[in-house]
Design a protein around this motif. Structure first.
Motif, PDB file in Angstrom:
ATOM      1  N   VAL A   1       0.835  -1.223   0.060  1.00  0.00           N
ATOM      2  CA  VAL A   1       0.104   0.019   0.066  1.00  0.00           C
ATOM      3  C   VAL A   1       0.739   1.245   0.023  1.00  0.00           C
ATOM      4  CG1 VAL A   1      -1.991  -1.043   1.142  1.00  0.00           C
ATOM      5  CG2 VAL A   1      -0.268   0.000   2.604  1.00  0.00           C
ATOM      6  N   VAL A   2       2.160   1.092  -0.252  1.00  0.00           N
ATOM      7  CA  VAL A   2       2.998   2.346  -0.375  1.00  0.00           C
ATOM      8  C   VAL A   2       3.413   2.502  -1.881  1.00  0.00           C
ATOM      9  CG1 VAL A   2       5.242   3.303   0.650  1.00  0.00           C
ATOM     10  CG2 VAL A   2       3.833   2.196   2.037  1.00  0.00           C
ATOM     11  N   ARG A   3       3.631   1.596  -2.303  1.00  0.00           N
ATOM     12  CA  ARG A   3       3.942   1.549  -3.878  1.00  0.00           C
ATOM     13  C   ARG A   3       5.295   2.270  -4.270  1.00  0.00           C
ATOM     14  NH1 ARG A   3       1.309  -2.460  -5.608  1.00  0.00           N
ATOM     15  NH2 ARG A   3       1.775  -1.841  -7.584  1.00  0.00           N
ATOM     16  N   ARG A   4       6.243   2.233  -3.447  1.00  0.00           N
ATOM     17  CA  ARG A   4       7.551   2.722  -3.667  1.00  0.00           C
ATOM     18  C   ARG A   4       7.326   4.395  -3.469  1.00  0.00           C
ATOM     19  NH1 ARG A   4      12.003   0.681  -5.156  1.00  0.00           N
ATOM     20  NH2 ARG A   4      11.920  -1.440  -5.554  1.00  0.00           N
ATOM     21  N   GLY A   5       6.424   4.718  -2.483  1.00  0.00           N
ATOM     22  CA  GLY A   5       6.123   6.167  -2.371  1.00  0.00           C
ATOM     23  C   GLY A   5       5.095   6.937  -3.217  1.00  0.00           C
ATOM     24  N   ALA A   6       5.003   5.934  -4.275  1.00  0.00           N
ATOM     25  CA  ALA A   6       3.964   6.770  -5.321  1.00  0.00           C
ATOM     26  C   ALA A   6       2.260   7.146  -4.711  1.00  0.00           C
ATOM     27  CB  ALA A   6       3.605   5.828  -6.517  1.00  0.00           C
ATOM     28  N   VAL A   7       2.063   6.672  -3.491  1.00  0.00           N
ATOM     29  CA  VAL A   7       0.861   7.144  -3.011  1.00  0.00           C
ATOM     30  C   VAL A   7       0.983   8.442  -2.735  1.00  0.00           C
ATOM     31  CG1 VAL A   7       0.232   4.608  -2.225  1.00  0.00           C
ATOM     32  CG2 VAL A   7       1.544   6.329  -0.833  1.00  0.00           C
ATOM     33  N   VAL A   8       1.763   9.093  -2.499  1.00  0.00           N
ATOM     34  CA  VAL A   8       1.710  10.463  -1.965  1.00  0.00           C
ATOM     35  C   VAL A   8       1.605  11.474  -3.490  1.00  0.00           C
ATOM     36  CG1 VAL A   8       3.343  10.085  -0.438  1.00  0.00           C
ATOM     37  CG2 VAL A   8       4.279  11.011  -2.485  1.00  0.00           C
ATOM     38  N   GLN A   9       1.470  10.783  -4.405  1.00  0.00           N
ATOM     39  CA  GLN A   9       1.123  11.625  -5.711  1.00  0.00           C
ATOM     40  C   GLN A   9      -0.469  11.638  -6.070  1.00  0.00           C
ATOM     41  OE1 GLN A   9       4.056  10.827  -8.884  1.00  0.00           O
ATOM     42  NE2 GLN A   9       5.425   9.725  -7.345  1.00  0.00           N
ATOM     43  N   PRO A  10      -1.028  12.822  -5.928  1.00  0.00           N
ATOM     44  CA  PRO A  10      -2.532  12.279  -6.352  1.00  0.00           C
ATOM     45  C   PRO A  10      -2.871  12.345  -7.605  1.00  0.00           C
ATOM     46  CG  PRO A  10      -1.873  14.700  -5.620  1.00  0.00           C
ATOM     47  CD  PRO A  10      -0.898  14.011  -5.319  1.00  0.00           C
TER      48      PRO A  10
ATOM     49  N   GLN B   1      -3.797   4.664  -7.671  1.00  0.00           N
ATOM     50  CA  GLN B   1      -5.179   5.544  -7.404  1.00  0.00           C
ATOM     51  C   GLN B   1      -6.008   4.556  -6.420  1.00  0.00           C
ATOM     52  OE1 GLN B   1      -5.570   8.545  -7.677  1.00  0.00           O
ATOM     53  NE2 GLN B   1      -3.435   8.727  -8.689  1.00  0.00           N
ATOM     54  N   GLY B   2      -5.762   3.173  -6.786  1.00  0.00           N
ATOM     55  CA  GLY B   2      -6.500   2.172  -5.922  1.00  0.00           C
ATOM     56  C   GLY B   2      -6.359   2.194  -4.539  1.00  0.00           C
ATOM     57  N   VAL B   3      -4.888   2.289  -4.489  1.00  0.00           N
ATOM     58  CA  VAL B   3      -4.285   2.371  -2.929  1.00  0.00           C
ATOM     59  C   VAL B   3      -4.840   3.591  -2.182  1.00  0.00           C
ATOM     60  CG1 VAL B   3      -2.401   2.416  -1.442  1.00  0.00           C
ATOM     61  CG2 VAL B   3      -2.532   0.782  -3.450  1.00  0.00           C
ATOM     62  N   ARG B   4      -4.862   4.754  -2.935  1.00  0.00           N
ATOM     63  CA  ARG B   4      -5.160   6.050  -2.455  1.00  0.00           C
ATOM     64  C   ARG B   4      -6.523   5.872  -2.116  1.00  0.00           C
ATOM     65  NH1 ARG B   4      -2.131  10.704  -2.660  1.00  0.00           N
ATOM     66  NH2 ARG B   4      -3.945  11.921  -3.117  1.00  0.00           N
ATOM     67  N   ALA B   5      -7.566   5.384  -2.789  1.00  0.00           N
ATOM     68  CA  ALA B   5      -8.996   5.487  -2.599  1.00  0.00           C
ATOM     69  C   ALA B   5      -9.120   4.608  -1.256  1.00  0.00           C
ATOM     70  CB  ALA B   5      -9.579   4.803  -3.785  1.00  0.00           C
ATOM     71  N   PHE B   6      -8.441   3.394  -1.156  1.00  0.00           N
ATOM     72  CA  PHE B   6      -8.317   2.399   0.121  1.00  0.00           C
ATOM     73  C   PHE B   6      -8.142   3.473   1.160  1.00  0.00           C
ATOM     74  CE2 PHE B   6      -5.280   0.214   2.779  1.00  0.00           C
ATOM     75  CZ  PHE B   6      -6.209  -0.548   3.644  1.00  0.00           C
ATOM     76  N   VAL B   7      -7.033   3.952   1.207  1.00  0.00           N
ATOM     77  CA  VAL B   7      -6.309   4.746   2.406  1.00  0.00           C
ATOM     78  C   VAL B   7      -7.358   5.798   2.733  1.00  0.00           C
ATOM     79  CG1 VAL B   7      -4.809   6.370   2.965  1.00  0.00           C
ATOM     80  CG2 VAL B   7      -3.911   4.561   1.752  1.00  0.00           C
ATOM     81  N   ALA B   8      -7.994   6.442   1.654  1.00  0.00           N
ATOM     82  CA  ALA B   8      -9.044   7.629   2.260  1.00  0.00           C
ATOM     83  C   ALA B   8     -10.395   6.851   2.720  1.00  0.00           C
ATOM     84  CB  ALA B   8      -9.454   8.332   0.718  1.00  0.00           C
ATOM     85  N   ALA B   9     -10.722   5.710   2.437  1.00  0.00           N
ATOM     86  CA  ALA B   9     -11.734   4.984   2.896  1.00  0.00           C
ATOM     87  C   ALA B   9     -11.368   4.760   4.451  1.00  0.00           C
ATOM     88  CB  ALA B   9     -12.182   3.835   1.947  1.00  0.00           C
TER      89      ALA B   9
END
Length: 507
Positions: free
Chosen positions: A453-462, A470-478
């Motif tokens: 769920v970190v994806r080499r830090g890519a999760v910080v890029q909206p 984007q799927g991980v970001r949606a999960f984190v937000a939920a």
């Protein structure tokens, strides 16, 4: 390099493993994509490793999981020779894969560059015909289909397709297909896709093996000028992968560390692949960090002491051509410890693959315990079933095949007994859905582990273009607003690179 994807590097010990791993990666990607998009367009490459990859696809039982009727095959370039000439990329691809697929792949889905004939007397005519073939299959308003995966070999001079250093074709922006009449490699006449097509691909995979490729690989990843190293300009809009053997990577910064690790036996088999993000000056630092993390995991392996049954399950997955994306042994041990700590009797796993994580979970349960594991691919499930039965834990595993969301909905409809531990390691695009369903199948105190769920830090890029991010970001937000759980996310580094997992406890 924006708006294209920064390159990633994946290393394998030799050309044979590279071809097998690339084949497994391709099959898995096609299955994943077909869960939400059709038809798919794949651009093939020739060369020794390219052809070996296609043979490995044909030999893999996982090929049955792909709906080939919804796959279109194209070629990045072709030698302009008569039909059936053994030097044509098409001829080699037919012998390696297309013929083996038979009726599963409709003839109309195989888009070969026209061969030399009375009707097609020169390479210019072949280029015009291929341009028209692309246009005939283009979506409305476009000139060509968007390749989902575009494979490219890399020449010792840095060429890709038939785009050679110093040639005017490197600067072509209008034509999608060009003729090359003076190739520095025989035969002189060739037909090639141009950068406008290559750079439109969602994913570009550059495959290279052998020490003679090392200087070109290093220049390409360092961002050399395209006129001297064409491979530097081959980038995808969502992902750019350099799939290399150790010899081809030997000139990369810190690549010697990985080569030494493979040579002295500290890592073995297809699980040695080290994924590194490389982008201009940062590539050396990232590669060095990844190599160090992998060596630390190797050093600490004695703490884990991977059981023989676990290693056998992993070896069976590799032998069957499954992708090298399973847990590392230390991660498997973490799952075992968590299962034992919560006293788990019922475990839910979303994403079986070859059954490696399933084994760690199943052997941690009491004799009346059950792991319900969900797998999309019947081919992957068959490998997992055989391995888990051979390891003596098959009687504790219930394996359900099909789209995970549908299997989860079925468990909810069945009013399945709540699970004590849930492990989610499936496609990231639907992560929020999977976890929401899993929570409906849980009880207060259930522990939920969500991997990658970190994806080499890519999760910080909206605005990151990768749908997995984007799927991980949606999960984190939920999860952040879900009143049902207490949650945290922990970053990890190791043999599997920089990533992380989420840990949720149901209230």
């Amino acid at each position: 390099m924006s708006p294209h994807a920064s390159p990633e590097v994946v290393l394998h010990p030799d050309a044979e493993v590279l071809a097998a791993a690339t084949a497994a990666r391709l099959l898995t990607r096609l299955v994943d994509l077909q869960s939400h998009r059709a038809p798919l367009h794949v651009v093939l490459t020739g060369g020794t490793v390219g052809t070996a990859t296609l043979r490995a696809v044909a030999a893999s039982p996982a090929r049955a999981a792909v709906d080939w009727s919804q796959v279109h095959l194209w070629w990045g370039d072709e030698r302009f020779l008569p039909d059936g000439d053994p030097e044509r990329n098409e001829t080699q691809a037919r012998e390696a894969l297309v013929d083996a697929l038979g009726d599963a792949l409709p003839a109309a889905n195989v888009h070969a560059v026209p061969a030399r004939s009375d009707a097609v007397p020169d390479a210019d005519a072949a280029a015009r015909a291929y341009r028209a073939e692309l246009a005939a299959h283009a979506p409305e308003g476009a000139r060509a289909p968007v390749p989902d995966v575009l494979l490219l070999g890399v020449g010792p001079d840095g060429h890709v397709a038939s785009l050679f250093p110093g040639k005017q074709t490197l600067h072509e922006q209008r034509d999608l297909v060009v003729a090359e009449h003076d190739s520095p490699k025989p035969p002189p006449e060739r037909v090639s896709l141009t950068f406008p097509v290559i750079r439109s691909a969602r994913e570009v995979w550059l495959v290279a093996a052998g020490a003679e490729k090392a200087p070109a690989v290093a220049r390409g990843l360092a961002g050399d000028d395209v006129t001297t190293t064409p491979a530097a300009g081959a980038v995808g809009t969502e992902r750019t992968l350099w799939l290399l053997d150790v010899a081809a990577a030997q000139d990369l910064p810190a690549a010697g560390t990985d080569a030494d690790a493979v040579a002295d036996g500290t890592t073995t088999g297809t699980r040695t692949g080290t994924s590194t993000g490389a982008d201009d000056d940062a590539s050396g630092a990232t590669a060095a960090a990844d190599a160090l993390w992998a060596r630390v995991d190797d050093y600490l392996a004695a703490v884990v002491d991977e059981p023989a049954d676990a290693a056998t399950v992993a070896a069976a997955a590799a032998a069957s051509g499954l992708p090298d994306i399973a847990l590392a042994p230390n991660q498997g041990r973490l799952l075992e410890i968590l299962a034992r700590t919560v006293g788990a009797r019922r475990v839910l796993e979303v994403g079986t693959l070859g059954g490696y994580s399933t084994w760690w979970l199943a052997q941690a349960l009491p004799s009346d315990g059950t792991v319900v594991t969900l797998e999309l691919s019947e081919a992957h499930a068959a490998v997992a079933r055989a391995s888990l039965d051979a390891a003596g834990v098959g009687d504790r595993v219930e394996l359900r095949v099909g789209p995970a969301a549908e299997s989860l909905d079925a468990l909810v409809a069945e009013e399945a007994e709540p699970f004590d531990l849930v492990f989610v390691d499936a496609d990231k695009e639907r992560l929020a859905t999977y976890v929401d369903r899993a929570l409906a199948l849980s009880r207060p105190g259930t522990l939920v582990v969500v991997d990658n769920v970190v994806r080499r830090g890519a999760v910080v890029q909206p605005d990151h273009p990768d749908t997995r991010v984007q799927g991980v970001r949606a999960f984190v937000a939920a999860v952040a607003r879900d009143p049902r759980v207490d949650a945290t996310v922990v970053q990890t580094v190791g043999a599997k690179g920089h990533d992380g997992f989420a840990l949720l406890r149901v209230r």
